[in-house]
Design a protein around this motif. Structure first.
Motif, PDB file in Angstrom:
ATOM      1  N   ARG A 140       0.794  -1.105  -0.322  1.00  0.00           N
ATOM      2  CA  ARG A 140       0.581   0.010   0.010  1.00  0.00           C
ATOM      3  C   ARG A 140       0.616   1.061   0.082  1.00  0.00           C
ATOM      4  O   ARG A 140       0.367   2.129  -0.329  1.00  0.00           O
ATOM      5  CB  ARG A 140      -0.930  -0.526   0.976  1.00  0.00           C
ATOM      6  N   ALA A 141       2.074   1.161   0.636  1.00  0.00           N
ATOM      7  CA  ALA A 141       2.739   2.100   0.972  1.00  0.00           C
ATOM      8  C   ALA A 141       3.509   2.605  -0.687  1.00  0.00           C
ATOM      9  O   ALA A 141       3.852   3.592  -0.404  1.00  0.00           O
ATOM     10  CB  ALA A 141       3.847   2.174   1.933  1.00  0.00           C
ATOM     11  N   LEU A 142       3.758   1.529  -1.092  1.00  0.00           N
ATOM     12  CA  LEU A 142       4.298   1.519  -2.234  1.00  0.00           C
ATOM     13  C   LEU A 142       4.119   2.428  -3.812  1.00  0.00           C
ATOM     14  O   LEU A 142       3.812   2.913  -3.952  1.00  0.00           O
ATOM     15  CB  LEU A 142       4.736   0.037  -3.444  1.00  0.00           C
ATOM     16  N   ALA A 143       1.899   2.134  -3.230  1.00  0.00           N
ATOM     17  CA  ALA A 143       0.770   2.148  -4.909  1.00  0.00           C
ATOM     18  C   ALA A 143       0.809   3.122  -4.111  1.00  0.00           C
ATOM     19  O   ALA A 143       0.628   4.548  -5.227  1.00  0.00           O
ATOM     20  CB  ALA A 143       0.053   1.537  -3.875  1.00  0.00           C
ATOM     21  N   ARG A 144       1.169   4.250  -2.730  1.00  0.00           N
ATOM     22  CA  ARG A 144       0.838   5.565  -2.134  1.00  0.00           C
ATOM     23  C   ARG A 144       1.383   6.275  -3.048  1.00  0.00           C
ATOM     24  O   ARG A 144       1.837   7.584  -3.649  1.00  0.00           O
ATOM     25  CB  ARG A 144       0.580   4.995  -0.945  1.00  0.00           C
ATOM     26  N   ARG A 145       2.674   5.826  -2.579  1.00  0.00           N
ATOM     27  CA  ARG A 145       4.772   6.683  -3.281  1.00  0.00           C
ATOM     28  C   ARG A 145       3.891   6.612  -4.876  1.00  0.00           C
ATOM     29  O   ARG A 145       4.466   7.783  -5.617  1.00  0.00           O
ATOM     30  CB  ARG A 145       5.203   5.817  -2.858  1.00  0.00           C
ATOM     31  N   GLU A 146       4.047   5.758  -5.553  1.00  0.00           N
ATOM     32  CA  GLU A 146       3.908   6.042  -7.547  1.00  0.00           C
ATOM     33  C   GLU A 146       2.466   6.845  -7.064  1.00  0.00           C
ATOM     34  O   GLU A 146       2.624   7.359  -8.352  1.00  0.00           O
ATOM     35  CB  GLU A 146       3.373   4.889  -7.462  1.00  0.00           C
ATOM     36  N   THR A 147       1.632   6.957  -6.208  1.00  0.00           N
ATOM     37  CA  THR A 147       0.338   7.910  -6.937  1.00  0.00           C
ATOM     38  C   THR A 147       1.386   9.218  -7.134  1.00  0.00           C
ATOM     39  O   THR A 147       0.467  10.194  -7.263  1.00  0.00           O
ATOM     40  CB  THR A 147      -0.595   6.991  -6.334  1.00  0.00           C
TER      41      THR A 147
END
Length: 295
Positions: free
Chosen positions: A6-13
């Motif tokens: 989730r943290a990785l997806a948030r950073r990518e977003t």
């Protein structure tokens, strides 16, 4: 999904939005805000040198009574009715002829037809103005040479011919992009389906109508919408060649907006016309999308 995912997806977003931010700021500042301001100002008597005066729907009521506006709307509709189908049909016909040619020949034709698109409007207007010149223009010279004309015609200064001349010029500058798009679309048609239909006895027209046409429909829809919008927004040729004359016979809505806002300084009135034009284009685009989806 784990906390790490989730943290990785948030950073990518967040990274994606960061890259979009400059374009988003430009879009909001130079597209969205002017659109809102246009609608807002259309309810005011707005001009230079004094405070805006709220007049409600008066600008729209005045539009309904303005004979010049209705004449400009009529000319604009004539341009759209003539240029849109002619552009689409001619572009599709040319594309159908050249898309099977060998690389250099096809590229040469695409370059020739696309050249007016990338040429500056001023250069195009200057060349056509010379060709339509009533003293030494090529049209009068050739017409008199082959016996079609008895005397020189002031093509751009005669109410009978001026609008037709504008439409002719608009057509030459409008077919380049559709031809390029149609050539690409026809090259992407599934040839196995065409070959299967030919084996079953289908002729060229049947192959085109039953197989190729449905597959290039998205391109056709795009061409229709873009050509319609460009035709409604015809301004540069009018400004450079006729300035709406003679006797308002070549006025279009776009030119009348410019004339009202920047010549007469009636900004609220010009914005009211802009809102009406935007509504007309939006409705026609929605109808085109609906008809294409139905088909």
């Amino acid at each position: 999904m784990s906390n790490r995912s989730r943290a990785l997806a948030r950073r990518e977003t967040m990274a994606g939005y960061a890259f979009l931010l400059p374009s988003l700021i430009f879009f909001v500042g130079f597209v969205i805000y002017p659109m809102i301001q246009c609608v807002y100002t259309s309810f005011f008597d707005s001009t230079m040198g004094r405070e805006d005066i709220f007049v409600g729907f008066k600008n729209y009521v005045d539009l309904a009574k303005d004979e010049i506006f209705w004449g400009a709307l009529k000319n604009t509709v004539v341009i759209v009715i003539v240029s849109v189908p002619v552009t689409c049909i001619f572009s599709l016909w040319v594309s159908s002829v050249i898309y099977n040619m060998k690389g250099p020949a096809c590229s040469a034709f695409r370059c020739i037809f696309y050249l007016p698109v990338v040429t500056g409007s001023v250069a195009v207007a200057v060349v056509w103005k010379w060709m339509f010149n009533n003293y030494y223009g090529i049209f009068n010279y050739v017409g008199k040479g082959v016996g079609l004309l008895d005397k020189n015609i002031n093509w751009l200064g005669d109410e009978r011919f001026a609008l037709g001349c504008i439409i002719l010029i608009l057509l030459t500058t409008s077919v380049g992009q559709p031809i390029v798009l149609y050539v690409s679309a026809l090259n992407n048609v599934d040839q196995s389906l065409v070959e299967a239909a030919q084996v079953d006895g289908a002729n060229k027209f049947q192959c085109f109508w039953k197989i190729k046409w449905p597959q290039i429909m998205p391109t056709t829809l795009y061409v229709l919408v873009i050509t319609t919008i460009n035709s409604f927004q015809c301004f540069a040729l009018i400004q450079l060649l006729t300035s709406g004359g003679p006797n308002h016979s070549t006025d279009t809505i776009m030119y009348y907006i410019y004339y009202s806002a920047f010549k007469l300084y009636k900004y609220g009135y010009g914005n009211a016309m802009g809102v009406v034009l935007a509504v007309i284009i939006a409705v026609l685009s929605a109808v085109q999308f609906k008809l294409a989806k139905t088909d």
